[in-house]
Scaffold this motif. Sequence first.
Motif, mmCIF file in Angstrom:
data_model
loop_
_atom_site.group_PDB
_atom_site.id
_atom_site.type_symbol
_atom_site.label_atom_id
_atom_site.label_comp_id
_atom_site.label_asym_id
_atom_site.label_seq_id
_atom_site.Cartn_x
_atom_site.Cartn_y
_atom_site.Cartn_z
ATOM 1 N N ALA A 130 -15.200 -12.800 -7.569
ATOM 2 C CA ALA A 130 -15.030 -11.340 -7.598
ATOM 3 C C ALA A 130 -16.057 -10.616 -6.736
ATOM 4 O O ALA A 130 -15.881 -9.417 -6.437
ATOM 5 C CB ALA A 130 -15.117 -10.835 -9.036
ATOM 6 N N LYS A 131 -17.086 -11.306 -6.305
ATOM 7 C CA LYS A 131 -18.144 -10.658 -5.524
ATOM 8 C C LYS A 131 -17.647 -10.260 -4.132
ATOM 9 O O LYS A 131 -16.892 -10.988 -3.502
ATOM 10 C CB LYS A 131 -19.348 -11.594 -5.402
ATOM 11 N N ASP A 132 -18.079 -9.092 -3.701
ATOM 12 C CA ASP A 132 -17.827 -8.593 -2.345
ATOM 13 C C ASP A 132 -16.351 -8.345 -2.055
ATOM 14 O O ASP A 132 -15.914 -8.427 -0.907
ATOM 15 C CB ASP A 132 -18.402 -9.559 -1.297
ATOM 16 N N LEU A 133 -15.573 -8.030 -3.097
ATOM 17 C CA LEU A 133 -14.181 -7.652 -2.916
ATOM 18 C C LEU A 133 -13.956 -6.246 -3.458
ATOM 19 O O LEU A 133 -14.687 -5.788 -4.342
ATOM 20 C CB LEU A 133 -13.254 -8.629 -3.653
ATOM 21 N N ASP A 134 -12.938 -5.577 -2.942
ATOM 22 C CA ASP A 134 -12.551 -4.260 -3.440
ATOM 23 C C ASP A 134 -11.605 -4.471 -4.628
ATOM 24 O O ASP A 134 -10.426 -4.769 -4.447
ATOM 25 C CB ASP A 134 -11.852 -3.477 -2.324
ATOM 26 N N ILE A 135 -12.149 -4.353 -5.841
ATOM 27 C CA ILE A 135 -11.361 -4.557 -7.052
ATOM 28 C C ILE A 135 -11.351 -3.254 -7.843
ATOM 29 O O ILE A 135 -12.403 -2.665 -8.102
ATOM 30 C CB ILE A 135 -11.944 -5.687 -7.923
ATOM 31 N N ARG A 136 -10.170 -2.808 -8.238
ATOM 32 C CA ARG A 136 -10.018 -1.599 -9.039
ATOM 33 C C ARG A 136 -9.656 -2.014 -10.466
ATOM 34 O O ARG A 136 -8.628 -2.644 -10.694
ATOM 35 C CB ARG A 136 -8.932 -0.696 -8.450
ATOM 36 N N TRP A 137 -10.526 -1.641 -11.399
ATOM 37 C CA TRP A 137 -10.379 -2.074 -12.783
ATOM 38 C C TRP A 137 -9.581 -1.066 -13.602
ATOM 39 O O TRP A 137 -9.419 0.088 -13.214
ATOM 40 C CB TRP A 137 -11.757 -2.278 -13.419
ATOM 41 N N ASN A 138 -9.107 -1.516 -14.771
ATOM 42 C CA ASN A 138 -8.317 -0.663 -15.676
ATOM 43 C C ASN A 138 -7.076 -0.108 -15.002
ATOM 44 O O ASN A 138 -6.710 1.051 -15.217
ATOM 45 C CB ASN A 138 -9.177 0.490 -16.209
ATOM 46 N N LYS A 139 -6.413 -0.924 -14.206
ATOM 47 C CA LYS A 139 -5.205 -0.485 -13.505
ATOM 48 C C LYS A 139 -4.039 -1.381 -13.932
ATOM 49 O O LYS A 139 -3.906 -2.516 -13.479
ATOM 50 C CB LYS A 139 -5.402 -0.556 -11.985
ATOM 51 N N ARG A 140 -3.225 -0.858 -14.805
ATOM 52 C CA ARG A 140 -2.078 -1.599 -15.328
ATOM 53 C C ARG A 140 -0.822 -1.168 -14.580
ATOM 54 O O ARG A 140 -0.423 0.004 -14.609
ATOM 55 C CB ARG A 140 -1.930 -1.349 -16.821
ATOM 56 N N LEU A 141 -0.184 -2.113 -13.890
ATOM 57 C CA LEU A 141 0.981 -1.803 -13.062
ATOM 58 C C LEU A 141 2.145 -1.315 -13.918
ATOM 59 O O LEU A 141 2.466 -1.900 -14.948
ATOM 60 C CB LEU A 141 1.399 -3.040 -12.266
ATOM 61 N N LYS A 142 2.803 -0.237 -13.458
ATOM 62 C CA LYS A 142 3.957 0.320 -14.153
ATOM 63 C C LYS A 142 5.245 0.155 -13.358
ATOM 64 O O LYS A 142 6.291 -0.186 -13.900
ATOM 65 C CB LYS A 142 3.723 1.805 -14.443
ATOM 66 N N LYS A 143 5.156 0.359 -12.037
ATOM 67 C CA LYS A 143 6.372 0.412 -11.234
ATOM 68 C C LYS A 143 6.053 0.041 -9.790
ATOM 69 O O LYS A 143 4.930 0.244 -9.318
ATOM 70 C CB LYS A 143 6.960 1.842 -11.297
ATOM 71 N N VAL A 144 7.043 -0.503 -9.095
ATOM 72 C CA VAL A 144 6.939 -0.801 -7.670
ATOM 73 C C VAL A 144 8.056 -0.049 -6.954
ATOM 74 O O VAL A 144 9.215 -0.121 -7.348
ATOM 75 C CB VAL A 144 7.053 -2.312 -7.402
ATOM 76 N N VAL A 145 7.696 0.691 -5.904
ATOM 77 C CA VAL A 145 8.669 1.454 -5.128
ATOM 78 C C VAL A 145 8.688 0.922 -3.698
ATOM 79 O O VAL A 145 7.644 0.881 -3.030
ATOM 80 C CB VAL A 145 8.343 2.965 -5.123
ATOM 81 N N PHE A 146 9.863 0.516 -3.235
ATOM 82 C CA PHE A 146 10.014 0.058 -1.850
ATOM 83 C C PHE A 146 10.457 1.249 -1.010
ATOM 84 O O PHE A 146 11.551 1.791 -1.204
ATOM 85 C CB PHE A 146 11.039 -1.081 -1.791
ATOM 86 N N GLU A 147 9.582 1.665 -0.095
ATOM 87 C CA GLU A 147 9.844 2.882 0.679
ATOM 88 C C GLU A 147 10.999 2.680 1.654
ATOM 89 O O GLU A 147 11.309 1.563 2.076
ATOM 90 C CB GLU A 147 8.571 3.314 1.412
ATOM 91 N N HIS A 148 11.626 3.803 2.028
ATOM 92 C CA HIS A 148 12.819 3.757 2.876
ATOM 93 C C HIS A 148 12.527 3.311 4.301
ATOM 94 O O HIS A 148 13.456 2.966 5.041
ATOM 95 C CB HIS A 148 13.495 5.136 2.895
ATOM 96 N N ASP A 149 11.260 3.311 4.695
ATOM 97 C CA ASP A 149 10.934 2.874 6.059
ATOM 98 C C ASP A 149 11.093 1.359 6.233
ATOM 99 O O ASP A 149 11.022 0.845 7.355
ATOM 100 C CB ASP A 149 9.516 3.301 6.451
#
Length: 412
Positions: A130-149
């Motif tokens: 986990a060292k030296d990485l960009d980790i965002r805590w307390n983030k529980r995934l709800k939905k995934v959106v595939f953009e029209h592009d």
Amino acid sequence: MGDYGQRDEVSQIAGNPVIIIGSGCTGLAIAHGLKKAGIPVVVFEKNAAVFSHGERDWNMGLHWGVPILKSLIPDEAVAKLQSVEVDPNVPAKPIDTLVFLNGRTGEVMTAPDIPNFHRLRRSKLRALLAKDLDIRWNKRLKKVVFEHDGKTVTAIFEDGQHISGRTIIGADGTRSTVRKILLGPEFASSIRLPYSATFVQSKFTREQALFFRSFHPLYIAAPHPDDYFAFFGLQDAPEIDKPEGWTFFFYISWNSSLEQQDEERKKFGNKERLAQVKEKSVGYCEPWKSAFEWVSEDQPAWYFDLTVWDPSLPDHQWDTRNGRVTLAGDAAHPMTYQRGQGLNHSITDAGKLVDAITKETSLAAAIEKYEAEMKERAGEEVRLSVLNTTMLHDWAKVMESPVFKAGLQKNK
């Protein structure tokens, strides 16, 4: 892009990052490999820290996957891998043996060689990676959106925050939210098997600890004529000269129908689970007989039923949406653990995925190449793990089980 709710630093990440859901060993290894290649990457984790208070910890075997892990992580982390071994004081042997005993008599049934075997503490390995990485805590995934592009995907979290990137990698474990989003709960659910297991972690007196470790410095296993299987191993030995501070990790597994599992789940608490496995241990040889006898009646016990999910099955195929989503590690192929292959395949996923993303001309081609290899390789191992578990719990077939015939070698 639509209005996804709250906007803050989560959506303000430079470049067009790869989004990794889950900070397990697989996700962190992928993140390091991509970062090393200069690809922006951010990891999102539902928990508040790399290891939360009260979270279960265990150890994992890594052998043929060791070179892949070392190729992905920074040199500083490679130099510290010894520190995350269950016994950090003793370097891994070039060749070790996994001894299988007759669970009733204690006689050696087989002892296959294992090259380059490492027994790693999960919590310590994750903390190192986990060292030296960009980790965002307390983030529980709800939905995934595939953009029209056709090129962008957006992850939306339960707190309303969101991030857009080039692809989402679901590395969020056996109960993967990403897998459920892709396939729906029916097809994403793991397949339950008719086996149960109860695990215990415990410290002992100095004399008891030395007695247990006399069987093998790291681990030992034993099928039993009553169609049980057992494992005994070291979990943590922080100080080489203080055996009373060592922690051991041991379990017994057995045949248990799904109906029986459901019934026991309603009735059994920790006391009943421990009493059940203690009763099974009475007919076992050492070290299981004494280990279960010597733990107190209120010792915490972990109960597991066994589940798998085969990514190669027709009903388990998902649309990558032009390479904008994929799965890796236990999210893609949870398997039973009696052959010790799970972490090796997960780290192989990480290596194959990073290699494809960095070398293929398009993301769609990279994900297609990665998934074709992963589904065939890991799907076969999932099926082999089920066969192995079935045979280890059938005394008439145990000698023909994959782990008895091939040890922990990589499936060819």
